[in-house]
Design a protein around this motif. Structure first.
Motif, PDB file in Angstrom:
ATOM      1  N   TRP A 269       0.856  -1.191   0.000  1.00 17.17           N
ATOM      2  CA  TRP A 269       0.000   0.000   0.000  1.00 17.17           C
ATOM      3  C   TRP A 269       0.895   1.246   0.000  1.00 17.17           C
ATOM      4  CZ3 TRP A 269      -5.189   0.126  -0.563  1.00 17.17           C
ATOM      5  CH2 TRP A 269      -5.851   1.329  -0.306  1.00 17.17           C
ATOM      6  N   PRO A 270       0.696   2.171  -0.904  1.00 21.03           N
ATOM      7  CA  PRO A 270       1.619   3.309  -1.041  1.00 21.03           C
ATOM      8  C   PRO A 270       1.392   4.404  -0.004  1.00 21.03           C
ATOM      9  CG  PRO A 270      -0.136   3.503  -2.663  1.00 21.03           C
ATOM     10  CD  PRO A 270      -0.375   2.198  -1.933  1.00 21.03           C
ATOM     11  N   GLY A 271       1.541   4.062   1.274  1.00 17.41           N
ATOM     12  CA  GLY A 271       1.293   5.026   2.331  1.00 17.41           C
ATOM     13  C   GLY A 271       2.525   5.284   3.175  1.00 17.41           C
ATOM     14  N   MET A 272       2.306   5.926   4.318  1.00 17.40           N
ATOM     15  CA  MET A 272       3.400   6.295   5.206  1.00 17.40           C
ATOM     16  C   MET A 272       4.014   5.075   5.884  1.00 17.40           C
ATOM     17  SD  MET A 272       1.627   9.656   6.903  1.00 17.40           S
ATOM     18  CE  MET A 272       2.778   9.653   8.271  1.00 17.40           C
ATOM     19  N   GLY A 273       3.225   4.035   6.100  1.00 18.87           N
ATOM     20  CA  GLY A 273       3.743   2.840   6.742  1.00 18.87           C
ATOM     21  C   GLY A 273       4.817   2.158   5.915  1.00 18.87           C
ATOM     22  N   SER A 274       4.527   1.945   4.635  1.00 21.66           N
ATOM     23  CA  SER A 274       5.537   1.334   3.757  1.00 21.66           C
ATOM     24  C   SER A 274       6.742   2.250   3.608  1.00 21.66           C
ATOM     25  CB  SER A 274       4.917   1.017   2.394  1.00 21.66           C
ATOM     26  OG  SER A 274       4.386   2.196   1.794  1.00 21.66           O
ATOM     27  N   MET A 275       6.512   3.568   3.605  1.00 26.76           N
ATOM     28  CA  MET A 275       7.635   4.506   3.555  1.00 26.76           C
ATOM     29  C   MET A 275       8.480   4.383   4.816  1.00 26.76           C
ATOM     30  SD  MET A 275       7.581   8.668   3.135  1.00 26.76           S
ATOM     31  CE  MET A 275       6.885   8.930   4.769  1.00 26.76           C
ATOM     32  N   GLY A 276       7.832   4.167   5.978  1.00 28.48           N
ATOM     33  CA  GLY A 276       8.570   3.998   7.219  1.00 28.48           C
ATOM     34  C   GLY A 276       9.440   2.756   7.199  1.00 28.48           C
ATOM     35  N   ILE A 277       8.925   1.657   6.668  1.00 24.01           N
ATOM     36  CA  ILE A 277       9.723   0.434   6.546  1.00 24.01           C
ATOM     37  C   ILE A 277      10.940   0.680   5.664  1.00 24.01           C
ATOM     38  CG2 ILE A 277       9.747  -1.931   5.673  1.00 24.01           C
ATOM     39  CD1 ILE A 277       8.183  -1.715   8.208  1.00 24.01           C
ATOM     40  N   GLN A 278      10.748   1.331   4.530  1.00 18.61           N
ATOM     41  CA  GLN A 278      11.861   1.648   3.639  1.00 18.61           C
ATOM     42  C   GLN A 278      12.881   2.554   4.319  1.00 18.61           C
ATOM     43  OE1 GLN A 278       9.936   3.331   0.201  1.00 18.61           O
ATOM     44  NE2 GLN A 278       8.835   1.446  -0.272  1.00 18.61           N
ATOM     45  N   ALA A 279      12.384   3.507   5.132  1.00 17.70           N
ATOM     46  CA  ALA A 279      13.289   4.416   5.828  1.00 17.70           C
ATOM     47  C   ALA A 279      14.122   3.679   6.867  1.00 17.70           C
ATOM     48  CB  ALA A 279      12.492   5.537   6.488  1.00 17.70           C
ATOM     49  N   ILE A 280      13.514   2.716   7.565  1.00 14.28           N
ATOM     50  CA  ILE A 280      14.251   1.943   8.571  1.00 14.28           C
ATOM     51  C   ILE A 280      15.333   1.100   7.908  1.00 14.28           C
ATOM     52  CG2 ILE A 280      14.035   0.081  10.252  1.00 14.28           C
ATOM     53  CD1 ILE A 280      11.218   1.176  10.858  1.00 14.28           C
ATOM     54  N   VAL A 281      14.979   0.452   6.799  1.00 18.83           N
ATOM     55  CA  VAL A 281      15.957  -0.379   6.088  1.00 18.83           C
ATOM     56  C   VAL A 281      17.090   0.482   5.527  1.00 18.83           C
ATOM     57  CG1 VAL A 281      16.299  -1.906   4.110  1.00 18.83           C
ATOM     58  CG2 VAL A 281      14.252  -2.148   5.531  1.00 18.83           C
ATOM     59  N   GLY A 282      16.739   1.652   4.993  1.00 13.93           N
ATOM     60  CA  GLY A 282      17.737   2.531   4.388  1.00 13.93           C
ATOM     61  C   GLY A 282      18.389   3.494   5.347  1.00 13.93           C
ATOM     62  N   ARG A 283      18.048   3.410   6.651  1.00 15.15           N
ATOM     63  CA  ARG A 283      18.617   4.293   7.675  1.00 15.15           C
ATOM     64  C   ARG A 283      18.416   5.768   7.320  1.00 15.15           C
ATOM     65  NH1 ARG A 283      24.400   1.224   8.927  1.00 15.15           N
ATOM     66  NH2 ARG A 283      23.502  -0.631   9.897  1.00 15.15           N
ATOM     67  N   GLU A 284      17.245   6.066   6.849  1.00 13.27           N
ATOM     68  CA  GLU A 284      16.894   7.456   6.557  1.00 13.27           C
ATOM     69  C   GLU A 284      16.404   8.105   7.849  1.00 13.27           C
ATOM     70  OE1 GLU A 284      17.309   9.301   4.066  1.00 13.27           O
ATOM     71  OE2 GLU A 284      17.559   8.047   2.284  1.00 13.27           O
ATOM     72  N   TYR A 285      17.351   8.567   8.654  1.00 14.05           N
ATOM     73  CA  TYR A 285      17.020   9.091   9.970  1.00 14.05           C
ATOM     74  C   TYR A 285      16.032  10.256   9.938  1.00 14.05           C
ATOM     75  CZ  TYR A 285      20.695   6.195  12.063  1.00 14.05           C
ATOM     76  OH  TYR A 285      21.443   5.139  12.493  1.00 14.05           O
ATOM     77  N   PRO A 286      16.156  11.204   9.041  1.00 13.07           N
ATOM     78  CA  PRO A 286      15.173  12.308   9.022  1.00 13.07           C
ATOM     79  C   PRO A 286      13.738  11.824   8.809  1.00 13.07           C
ATOM     80  CG  PRO A 286      17.095  12.891   7.720  1.00 13.07           C
ATOM     81  CD  PRO A 286      17.248  11.449   8.063  1.00 13.07           C
ATOM     82  N   VAL A 287      13.553  10.813   7.966  1.00 12.61           N
ATOM     83  CA  VAL A 287      12.216  10.284   7.716  1.00 12.61           C
ATOM     84  C   VAL A 287      11.691   9.570   8.968  1.00 12.61           C
ATOM     85  CG1 VAL A 287      10.839   8.725   6.282  1.00 12.61           C
ATOM     86  CG2 VAL A 287      12.693  10.053   5.260  1.00 12.61           C
ATOM     87  N   ILE A 288      12.558   8.760   9.605  1.00 13.57           N
ATOM     88  CA  ILE A 288      12.139   8.023  10.795  1.00 13.57           C
ATOM     89  C   ILE A 288      11.758   8.991  11.918  1.00 13.57           C
ATOM     90  CG2 ILE A 288      12.887   6.371  12.553  1.00 13.57           C
ATOM     91  CD1 ILE A 288      14.798   5.197  10.458  1.00 13.57           C
ATOM     92  N   MET A 289      12.561  10.019  12.133  1.00 15.57           N
ATOM     93  CA  MET A 289      12.272  10.974  13.203  1.00 15.57           C
ATOM     94  C   MET A 289      11.008  11.762  12.901  1.00 15.57           C
ATOM     95  SD  MET A 289      15.984  12.346  14.541  1.00 15.57           S
ATOM     96  CE  MET A 289      16.535  13.028  12.983  1.00 15.57           C
TER      97      MET A 289
END
Length: 320
Positions: A269-289
């Motif tokens: 599903w193209p929402g914030m949840g899937s974006m959060g998973i991608q951010a955690i895997v990619g260590r995108e700290y600004p997105v996670i915070m």
């Protein structure tokens, strides 16, 4: 009530500041570094150091925090490490899909959970009550990823009733009612998965609270007046039994957003949840915070909404 709401908002300010501090510290304690995902044999150490300096990683932790906090107060949630995209733009891009899914699950949870709780309470210690109790325990216990994969296997792969993933059919040029039906088919399975734990919790809280209210004197008085059982339950008992349910009403908002991480990932599903998973895997700290801060604000708003609904459900509650 207006003064109370303003006071609650003012009290939330130091809480939000504390949340930003904890969020920043947790990200700093996390193993690794966002720059490690950008390591390339062709990049020299001097270039890596310049990249770290451009991102502010060479500064002290206190300076990094206050720089981040200053940007947040200006409405800037930062930029992604790899692509340099605005985090605010990414969230706004994904927010409608998440709101659609969580809103559907939220409505489904209470539209289904409250009537089932009432039905279970009015059939106490009978077969329907036992069946619904088993259903509630399963709904609370079953992992969302397992339940989601099971629904995909049965209803999408075997029966072919629903699509397996996505928010819309790829390549289908649909408009109007046909587009609505296509979106509806895509949202049913993830909404069911996301709402199931909340349905179970709402049903159990409604049942236990209503059973307690049904034994009180004012309900017996309403019965003695000759009112129908339906009127006694809906008009007199249920409204007084809603206080614990309203607590779930407020807290389920951030819970659903948190549960959307796994559900959106399973159903692509193209929402914030899937974006959060991608951010955690990619260590995108600004997105996670930014997502943590967004969820924290939802918790505060959910609590405030629950307090306002308390006064609506029980006229005896007044806030000064």
């Amino acid at each position: 009530m207006g003064v109370y709401i303003v006071k609650r908002i003012l009290h939330a300010i130091p809480i939000l500041i504390g949340i930003t501090i904890l969020t920043f510290l947790i990200m700093q304690l996390a193993p690794g570094n966002p720059m490690q995902t950008m390591i390339n044999p062709k990049i020299s150490m001097e270039e890596m150091e310049r990249a770290q300096a451009s991102l502010g990683f060479d500064q002290s932790k206190i300076v990094q925090y206050f720089n981040w906090l200053k940007e947040i107060l200006q409405g800037n949630l930062g930029y992604t490490i790899k692509t340099g995209q605005s985090v605010s733009d990414l969230i706004l891009e994904r927010l409608p899909a998440t709101l659609t899914l969580t809103g559907s699950a939220f409505i489904m949870a209470f539209v289904i959970g409250v009537p089932l709780g009432v039905f279970s309470a009015t059939h106490r210690y009978k077969l329907p009550d036992y069946v619904l109790t088993v259903f509630a325990f399963i709904g609370i216990s079953i992992p969302s990823f397992f339940f989601g994969l099971g629904l995909i296997f049965i209803f999408a792969l075997k029966l072919g009733w629903f699509p397996t993933s996505g928010m819309a059919s790829i390549g289908a040029n649909l408009t109007g009612f046909a587009l609505f039906i296509d979106h509806l088919k895509h949202i049913i399975l993830p909404a069911v998965v996301l709402s199931l734990p909340t349905v179970a919790v709402v049903m159990r809280f409604t049942r236990s609270s209503l059973l307690e209210v049904l034994n009180q004197d004012f309900v017996r008085t309403a019965d003695s007046k000759g009112l129908s059982r339906k009127v006694v339950i809906v008009k007199h008992a249920l409204r007084n039994a809603l206080i614990p349910v309203i607590t779930i009403f407020g807290l389920s908002i951030p819970f659903l957003f948190g549960g959307a991480y796994i559900t959106e990932h399973i159903f692509n599903w193209p929402g914030m949840g899937s974006m959060g998973i991608q951010a955690i895997v990619g260590r995108e700290y600004p997105v996670i915070m930014a997502l943590n801060l967004f969820t924290s604000i939802l918790v505060l708003l959910g609590n405030l909404l629950a307090d306002v609904l308390y006064a609506w459900a029980d006229p005896r509650i007044r806030y000064n």
